[in-house]
Scaffold this motif. Structure first.
Motif, short mmCIF file in Angstrom:
data_model
loop_
_atom_site.label_atom_id
_atom_site.label_comp_id
_atom_site.label_asym_id
_atom_site.label_seq_id
_atom_site.Cartn_x
_atom_site.Cartn_y
_atom_site.Cartn_z
N SER A 6 31.72 43.73 40.60
CA SER A 6 33.06 44.09 41.04
C SER A 6 33.19 43.59 42.45
O SER A 6 32.36 42.86 42.95
CB SER A 6 33.20 45.62 41.03
OG SER A 6 32.39 46.14 42.05
N ASP A 48 43.81 41.57 39.27
CA ASP A 48 43.74 42.86 38.60
C ASP A 48 45.12 43.53 38.65
O ASP A 48 45.74 43.58 39.72
CB ASP A 48 42.70 43.74 39.30
CG ASP A 48 42.32 44.96 38.48
OD1 ASP A 48 43.21 45.77 38.16
OD2 ASP A 48 41.13 45.11 38.16
N TYR A 51 44.57 47.73 40.86
CA TYR A 51 43.40 47.97 41.71
C TYR A 51 43.83 47.87 43.17
O TYR A 51 43.40 46.99 43.90
CB TYR A 51 42.31 46.95 41.39
CG TYR A 51 40.93 47.32 41.90
CD1 TYR A 51 40.66 48.55 42.50
CD2 TYR A 51 39.87 46.42 41.77
CE1 TYR A 51 39.40 48.87 42.95
CE2 TYR A 51 38.60 46.72 42.22
CZ TYR A 51 38.36 47.94 42.80
OH TYR A 51 37.11 48.25 43.25
N SER A 84 41.71 43.05 34.22
CA SER A 84 40.97 43.99 35.05
C SER A 84 39.64 43.40 35.52
O SER A 84 38.90 42.80 34.75
CB SER A 84 40.70 45.28 34.30
OG SER A 84 39.90 46.16 35.08
N TYR A 85 39.36 43.58 36.81
CA TYR A 85 38.04 43.22 37.34
C TYR A 85 36.98 44.17 36.79
O TYR A 85 35.79 43.86 36.82
CB TYR A 85 38.00 43.38 38.86
CG TYR A 85 38.95 42.53 39.65
CD1 TYR A 85 39.35 41.27 39.22
CD2 TYR A 85 39.45 43.00 40.87
CE1 TYR A 85 40.21 40.50 39.98
CE2 TYR A 85 40.30 42.23 41.63
CZ TYR A 85 40.69 40.99 41.18
OH TYR A 85 41.54 40.23 41.94
N ARG A 86 37.43 45.35 36.38
CA ARG A 86 36.49 46.43 36.14
C ARG A 86 36.29 46.74 34.67
O ARG A 86 35.86 47.83 34.30
CB ARG A 86 36.96 47.67 36.91
CG ARG A 86 37.05 47.40 38.40
CD ARG A 86 37.46 48.62 39.20
NE ARG A 86 38.88 48.94 39.04
CZ ARG A 86 39.45 50.01 39.57
NH1 ARG A 86 38.73 50.87 40.27
NH2 ARG A 86 40.74 50.24 39.41
N GLY A 87 36.60 45.79 33.83
CA GLY A 87 36.38 45.96 32.41
C GLY A 87 34.94 45.65 32.04
O GLY A 87 34.06 45.52 32.89
N PRO A 183 38.05 51.34 35.64
CA PRO A 183 39.42 50.86 35.82
C PRO A 183 40.43 51.94 36.16
O PRO A 183 41.52 51.65 36.64
CB PRO A 183 39.75 50.22 34.46
CG PRO A 183 38.44 49.89 33.86
CD PRO A 183 37.51 50.98 34.32
N GLN A 184 40.07 53.20 35.93
CA GLN A 184 41.00 54.29 36.22
C GLN A 184 40.77 54.92 37.58
O GLN A 184 41.54 55.79 38.00
CB GLN A 184 40.86 55.38 35.14
CG GLN A 184 41.01 54.87 33.71
CD GLN A 184 42.29 54.08 33.50
OE1 GLN A 184 43.36 54.50 33.95
NE2 GLN A 184 42.19 52.96 32.82
#
Length: 291
Positions: A6, A48, A51, A84-87, A183-184
């Motif tokens: 990330s 994203d 974010y 999303s970067y965070r998937g 992601p949340q």
């Protein structure tokens, strides 16, 4: 970079911008996208959608603002590919499935010196920081500060601070946060943890929390300095130059972006200042490779 890379995990130490391999898209996917014609009238950016303070669909993040500034300076229309970067697979997978797959041509956040993609000159340089409450008397100014052994330490997982915490035998008194892989979640949670006394100090990447600090007047920030943690060990740096990333081989776009960064740097810096991104224009120790 590290496995669930990330924004923070890709800043995971002086050698960590290359610490994980990318999951490359299939040859069929590349072939399908390779027919996309070059378009000098459009700047296609992957970002994203949710974010902040970095980016969102509404264009409210500082990377959104810098992208808009750059596109305007280049005389191009700005277009986004949202992902999303965070998937699953983190930032590495994001790059493979979007930039490398030619769904876009630019990402706004790549550490200067990345080994997997090409990169521009840095458009900002910042640092990891310690966050504490103002009403405490910890006087934390380095990872070796005496107070670090007596208070609860918060840190973002898979980053340079975690490596140092383990080297300094502080891990049993530390708690990992996973904002950068959820992601949340929001970086606000890191500040709230200090505010609520869940940790005595939080160590995180300053640009992630700068814009939120105005809502936490009881908190204070100090930069994490570069240090040596043992005989024969290299100096661990916490300061990083951040660039725009393009695909390897896309030298024309890289050079065009470098020219815009040089020409528009004062306005870029002013934009970052609006989000309280603390900059280090001439850091003593910064993770820039030799070129």
């Amino acid at each position: 970079m590290q496995h669930s890379t990330s924004r923070w995990t890709m800043l995971a130490g002086s050698a960590a911008v290359a610490a994980a391999m990318f999951a490359f898209p299939s040859s069929a996917a590349l072939a399908a996208n390779a027919t996309l014609p070059a378009n000098d009238h459009v700047l296609r950016v992957c970002a994203d959608p949710n974010y902040l303070p970095y980016s969102n669909r509404a264009g409210q993040g500082f990377e959104n603002k810098v992208a808009a500034l750059v596109a305007k300076a280049m005389g191009r229309k700005l277009e986004y590919t949202w992902a999303s970067y965070r998937g699953h697979g983190g930032y590495s997978n994001f790059l493979a499935e979007n930039l490398d797959a030619r769904k876009c041509d630019v990402v706004m956040n790549l550490p200067y010196g990345d080994h997997e993609e090409s990169y521009t000159k840095p458009y900002y340089t910042s640092s990891y920081v310690f966050i504490t409450r103002k009403d405490t008397h910890y006087h934390i100014r380095s990872m070796n500060s005496v107070s670090m052994h007596s208070i609860k330490i918060g840190f973002e997982s898979d980053t340079t601070p975690e490596t140092a915490i383990k080297l300094l035998d502080l891990i049993n008194n530390a708690v990992a946060f996973h904002v950068a892989s959820n992601p949340q979640a929001s970086p606000r949670e890191l500040l709230q943890a200090v505010q609520d006394g869940k940790v005595g100090v939080m160590i995180t990447w300053e640009p992630a929390i700068g814009d939120f600090l105005k809502d936490y007047p009881d908190l204070q920030v100090a930069r994490v300095p570069s240090e040596e943690y043992g005989p024969g060990l290299p100096t661990v740096g916490y300061t990083y130059g951040m660039s725009m990333g393009v695909r390897k081989g896309d030298t024309a776009l890289k050079h065009a972006l470098d020219k815009v960064i040089a020409r528009e740097q004062p306005e870029i810096t002013a934009t970052l200042a609006q989000y309280d991104v603390k900059l280090l224009p001439n850091p003593r120790h910064v993770n820039f490779p030799n070129q």
